[in-house]
Design a protein around this motif. Sequence first.
Motif, PDB file in Angstrom:
ATOM      1  N   GLN A  57       0.865  -1.175   0.000  1.00  9.91           N
ATOM      2  CA  GLN A  57       0.000   0.000   0.000  1.00  9.91           C
ATOM      3  C   GLN A  57       0.902   1.225   0.000  1.00  9.91           C
ATOM      4  N   CYS A  58       0.337   2.427   0.051  1.00 11.93           N
ATOM      5  CA  CYS A  58       1.150   3.643   0.094  1.00 11.93           C
ATOM      6  C   CYS A  58       2.133   3.528   1.242  1.00 11.93           C
ATOM      7  N   GLN A  59       3.402   3.853   0.953  1.00  9.13           N
ATOM      8  CA  GLN A  59       4.465   3.654   1.942  1.00  9.13           C
ATOM      9  C   GLN A  59       4.667   4.874   2.843  1.00  9.13           C
ATOM     10  N   HIS A  60       3.925   5.937   2.571  1.00 12.47           N
ATOM     11  CA  HIS A  60       4.027   7.175   3.365  1.00 12.47           C
ATOM     12  C   HIS A  60       5.495   7.552   3.573  1.00 12.47           C
ATOM     13  N   CYS A  61       6.173   7.731   2.449  1.00 13.82           N
ATOM     14  CA  CYS A  61       7.619   7.939   2.444  1.00 13.82           C
ATOM     15  C   CYS A  61       7.989   9.282   3.091  1.00 13.82           C
ATOM     16  N   ASP A  62       9.119   9.291   3.763  1.00  9.80           N
ATOM     17  CA  ASP A  62       9.635  10.554   4.295  1.00  9.80           C
ATOM     18  C   ASP A  62      10.199  11.422   3.165  1.00  9.80           C
ATOM     19  N   ASN A  63      10.680  10.752   2.132  1.00  8.54           N
ATOM     20  CA  ASN A  63      11.187  11.474   0.968  1.00  8.54           C
ATOM     21  C   ASN A  63      10.310  11.085  -0.230  1.00  8.54           C
ATOM     22  N   ALA A  64       9.059  11.503  -0.151  1.00 10.03           N
ATOM     23  CA  ALA A  64       8.055  10.971  -1.079  1.00 10.03           C
ATOM     24  C   ALA A  64       8.145  11.621  -2.454  1.00 10.03           C
ATOM     25  N   PRO A  65       8.377  10.822  -3.486  1.00  9.58           N
ATOM     26  CA  PRO A  65       8.432  11.378  -4.854  1.00  9.58           C
ATOM     27  C   PRO A  65       7.107  12.031  -5.251  1.00  9.58           C
ATOM     28  N   CYS A  66       6.011  11.510  -4.769  1.00  6.36           N
ATOM     29  CA  CYS A  66       4.709  12.075  -5.147  1.00  6.36           C
ATOM     30  C   CYS A  66       4.554  13.490  -4.596  1.00  6.36           C
ATOM     31  N   VAL A  67       5.165  13.754  -3.437  1.00  5.27           N
ATOM     32  CA  VAL A  67       5.086  15.085  -2.842  1.00  5.27           C
ATOM     33  C   VAL A  67       5.932  16.076  -3.657  1.00  5.27           C
ATOM     34  N   CYS A 100       5.323   7.600  -8.214  1.00  5.02           N
ATOM     35  CA  CYS A 100       5.315   6.617  -7.116  1.00  5.02           C
ATOM     36  C   CYS A 100       5.890   5.284  -7.585  1.00  5.02           C
ATOM     37  N   PRO A 101       7.014   4.857  -7.036  1.00  2.39           N
ATOM     38  CA  PRO A 101       7.595   3.588  -7.488  1.00  2.39           C
ATOM     39  C   PRO A 101       6.823   2.379  -6.949  1.00  2.39           C
ATOM     40  N   TYR A 102       5.889   2.606  -6.039  1.00 10.32           N
ATOM     41  CA  TYR A 102       5.117   1.494  -5.447  1.00 10.32           C
ATOM     42  C   TYR A 102       3.748   1.327  -6.122  1.00 10.32           C
ATOM     43  N   GLU A 103       3.498   2.211  -7.087  1.00 11.50           N
ATOM     44  CA  GLU A 103       2.213   2.183  -7.800  1.00 11.50           C
ATOM     45  C   GLU A 103       1.060   2.137  -6.808  1.00 11.50           C
ATOM     46  N   ALA A 104       1.120   3.026  -5.846  1.00 12.16           N
ATOM     47  CA  ALA A 104       0.152   3.006  -4.759  1.00 12.16           C
ATOM     48  C   ALA A 104      -1.085   3.828  -5.066  1.00 12.16           C
ATOM     49  N   ARG A 105      -1.038   4.587  -6.144  1.00 14.49           N
ATOM     50  CA  ARG A 105      -2.162   5.503  -6.400  1.00 14.49           C
ATOM     51  C   ARG A 105      -3.089   4.996  -7.500  1.00 14.49           C
ATOM     52  N   GLN A 106      -4.365   5.340  -7.323  1.00 12.83           N
ATOM     53  CA  GLN A 106      -5.365   4.978  -8.333  1.00 12.83           C
ATOM     54  C   GLN A 106      -6.331   6.132  -8.486  1.00 12.83           C
ATOM     55  N   LEU A 107      -6.792   6.300  -9.706  1.00 12.48           N
ATOM     56  CA  LEU A 107      -7.778   7.364  -9.931  1.00 12.48           C
ATOM     57  C   LEU A 107      -9.127   6.937  -9.379  1.00 12.48           C
ATOM     58  N   LEU A 164      10.685  -1.613   1.087  1.00 12.93           N
ATOM     59  CA  LEU A 164      10.545  -1.849  -0.352  1.00 12.93           C
ATOM     60  C   LEU A 164      11.339  -0.791  -1.132  1.00 12.93           C
ATOM     61  N   LEU A 165      12.120  -1.244  -2.098  1.00 10.64           N
ATOM     62  CA  LEU A 165      12.893  -0.371  -2.983  1.00 10.64           C
ATOM     63  C   LEU A 165      13.729   0.637  -2.195  1.00 10.64           C
ATOM     64  N   GLU A 166      14.454   0.126  -1.214  1.00 10.65           N
ATOM     65  CA  GLU A 166      15.266   0.998  -0.365  1.00 10.65           C
ATOM     66  C   GLU A 166      16.229   1.861  -1.180  1.00 10.65           C
ATOM     67  N   ALA A 167      16.744   1.272  -2.255  1.00 11.71           N
ATOM     68  CA  ALA A 167      17.751   1.955  -3.066  1.00 11.71           C
ATOM     69  C   ALA A 167      17.223   3.249  -3.681  1.00 11.71           C
ATOM     70  N   LYS A 168      15.920   3.369  -3.786  1.00  9.13           N
ATOM     71  CA  LYS A 168      15.354   4.578  -4.400  1.00  9.13           C
ATOM     72  C   LYS A 168      15.398   5.780  -3.462  1.00  9.13           C
ATOM     73  N   GLY A 169      15.730   5.532  -2.205  1.00  7.57           N
ATOM     74  CA  GLY A 169      15.882   6.637  -1.265  1.00  7.57           C
ATOM     75  C   GLY A 169      14.579   7.318  -0.871  1.00  7.57           C
ATOM     76  N   THR A 170      13.482   6.616  -0.990  1.00  6.86           N
ATOM     77  CA  THR A 170      12.187   7.222  -0.677  1.00  6.86           C
ATOM     78  C   THR A 170      11.916   7.274   0.821  1.00  6.86           C
ATOM     79  N   LYS A 171      12.654   6.496   1.596  1.00  4.90           N
ATOM     80  CA  LYS A 171      12.484   6.431   3.045  1.00  4.90           C
ATOM     81  C   LYS A 171      11.025   6.145   3.448  1.00  4.90           C
ATOM     82  N   PRO A 172      10.563   4.953   3.125  1.00  4.92           N
ATOM     83  CA  PRO A 172       9.171   4.600   3.459  1.00  4.92           C
ATOM     84  C   PRO A 172       8.952   4.522   4.972  1.00  4.92           C
ATOM     85  N   SER A 173       7.698   4.632   5.372  1.00  3.85           N
ATOM     86  CA  SER A 173       7.341   4.463   6.788  1.00  3.85           C
ATOM     87  C   SER A 173       6.847   3.044   7.075  1.00  3.85           C
TER      88      SER A 173
END
Lengths: 179, 736
Positions: A57-67, A100-107, A164-173
């Motif tokens: 689900q949405c990872q609520h990243c500290d460094n969120a690409p969507c933000v 979003c690299p986790y494809e967490a969003r949907q319309l 998940l996908l730690e290398a992307k540096g998104t810092k998930p929660s």
Amino acid sequence: MAKYGLLVFPERCTGCTACNIACASHNQLGLDVSYNRLEFLEKGTYPYVKMEILPVQCQHCDNAPCVSVCPTQATYKREDGIVEIDADKCIGCKYCMAACPYEARQLNEKRVPEKCRWCPEMLEKGEQPACSATCMNEVRLFGDLEDPNSQLNKELAKHEVYQLLEAKGTKPSIFYVKK
Amino acid sequence: MTNLSRRTFLKASATVVAAGSVPAYFGFSEFKKAATEESVKKVPTFCHGCTSYCGIIAHVKNERVWKVEGHPIHLKSSGRICARSHGMAAYLYSKDRVTGPMKRVGEGKFEPISWNQAFKEIGEKLDSIVKQYTGNSVLWLEHGTHRKSYVDRLFDTIGSPNFTTQYSTCFNAKTNAWLQMTGTSLNGDHKNAKYMIFEGRNFAGGIIPNGMNHITHAKENGAKLIVIDPRFSEIAKIADEWIPIKPGTDLAFRLAMANVLISENLYNKTFVQQFVDGFSEFKRMNMGYSPEWAEPITGVNADKIREIARDFAKYAPQAFIEPGWHGLHSHYVNSTQTSQMGIILNALVGNFYEKGGLMPSASLQMGHLDLPAIENMPEKGARIDGAGVTGKYRTVEPSRGIAHITPLLVQQGLAKAVFICNYNPLRTAPDPEEQKKIKDAELVVSINIDWNETSYYAADYILPEHYYLERLEHPQAVSGHISHDNPQLALRQPVIKPMYDTKNTLDMLKGIADAMGHKDLYPFTIEQEVEAAIAPLGITFEQLKKAGTLEFPATVKPGFPIKKGKPALPTLTGKIQFSADLFKIDGKLGIPVWVPPLVEPDPKNDHEFRLIHGKQPWHSHAMTTNIEQLMKLSEKYQGTFMWLNASRARKLGIKTGDTVTVRSNIAKKKVQVKVTELLHPEAAWLPSTYGGFSPKNRTANGIGVNFNDFIPIMVDPLSGSTMAQEVVVTVAKEGN
């Protein structure tokens, strides 16, 4: 101020999908919208085979690409760590969906790219969101990362975890327990 | 379904199916907005998605059900519920509910009729049938026994012994074996167990949420879980070991386990001596069943059988073989013997009445209304389905009957009036084309909430019942499948007012009985019944309504039942009977011996498979097929696909997503395939949910196929089951 986190025990999951529909009920989602999903993987060859299941689900990243890609600040990070969308500010550009690299969003039916909200109305009361509350195998554990006495921190201390996908540096929660 | 191409973190294959436009969830976005500020009313009741009947708490806003949660105290849910429980709640608002009584006016054509007119017509017709053919020509089929006490009064009045449950299609080999051998029924104490064998049994598919929770915790405390199943079922996911056995051969595995326990002196001699009758005969007859004998039959290595038997004995009595349900315990010719062997293995190592082993359910003594006796009760004849009748199905439990032969009883002129309540034999019993012939009875009444196949094709009248969230019922003592020391009482009560012109079944029976001239047959209300039931328990109706589920002080303690120093099970000897008296027919000793499966796929024919089936975790057989929210999950997770073993599929050139033709002696159907390593090569596996064919149940109609499509009507001679896994099918890629 709380900082919310989620620990997932994928080993416990038996794929019943109650998290999926409990979330949809609680949030009154349209039939075609889903805030979480399970990924199934078979490993090995019969009869030496096992199955892995990963709740996503949405990872609520500290460094969120969507933000960072949102041109109108419709998507923003709250102080408690939750990534939220202000639907009134959304112009429907879908940058967040692409980012979003986790494809967490949907319309949703109003063309707003929705996602898991982490149900702050539950977390603030110290309750588990619907996906976790319904789970017979206790696959998810939400809690406050800032509170040293939270069940979440106690469990985090006990287990080796990965993201998940730690290398992307998104810092998930979200933290996943390694086997 | 979303049209996003999903990243798969596990690199699993995920087919995304595009869906047409569908209405919004629950279809009430306006309500959502208006209700945001409204207060939430929480009403406890219990679920109707399967026979676990989990306690739930319904959240109601603006007189509309928003969502349900698990009841925190209820034994089966303990605060946690499965996907179908959420789906069942949403189904309250289905567009396919029957909104008032209906009368058939043609094929697939119905007209609304008033309740009074329906009662008059049904009552008069039923009365004339009883006068012409006697009450023994009247049959009541029901999923479960919820309404039995009401039906009994009518059946006592007209003289019918034919109350029938769906159990012959579900689990009756298990209950029959337990009744004959122990006179009781015990459950696994998962919480305290150290070693659990789940054989042909899947708490994570046929879900008991709190049972799974207990198992999860027991495992984290070091308990071992062994799953023996031709399919890597959902519970196998968390097992220490999955043993893919050749389908239909579990009896051989169990006979060999017993052989190891006895020949290696691993059995509990003290327990056997005190509490078992017939051990020496069993020992003698079991001598030939070595693990080496079982290996070629089961496909399980002899050393593995030895290892399981030794571990089972090592951890006993904090160990058990789960007593079983459905697939293995009703659907093979040897299911009764397999169930018997489950009892025998647990008894050999002394797991009975032990913490961590098998324990009884705590029970409650409820009160009842003092109703006037029925005058001039006619004598009842023998059951027309032959259950319990000498010369017919003597060993089948007459309290349950044989549901799936109803069309034959109609054709033989034995069943003239058929009432079918909360049950759908046209979809859930073998051979739907045969089942359709139920319609040839002179009177067919379907009591159900939606337009299921039985209503659509067979019913002369459809009487819609209040949905489970709209009705009050006699309170239920909670028990079964999970051991528990404290009795619980649960109440099903209305969460909202009935939405349509529906009734509860008691009022329907009142109306019909009145119209037959049996005035005041039911001189009571359900409220009065509840009051009478709880009177001895020291609680009030208000308390029960508020709590939904109440727990009482513990009544169960470990230890074999003893009276006056003697074993006191309700059997002939008070002991566990390894030789079941009733099964001593046709010169047999009533002791389980090897019985091979009825049919075998030809190993030389690449196209032949044994068709087996099981529950999918987000569906409850065909009961939930028409629920849109649950069918969305099916779409998302390839739920309608038939599973085939990868190496077998490769030989036939079949890939995941391909459509194949499946043929049995009675049917030919097309279905999409999931190719998997998680299945025994001999088996083709179907989820038990799909294949809806009622045009008025629009979500289910035309989606997938059902195992019942492929099997003829058969009757297992000992327990009366359908033997639904005794069928060979051929599978071929479309076009071949």
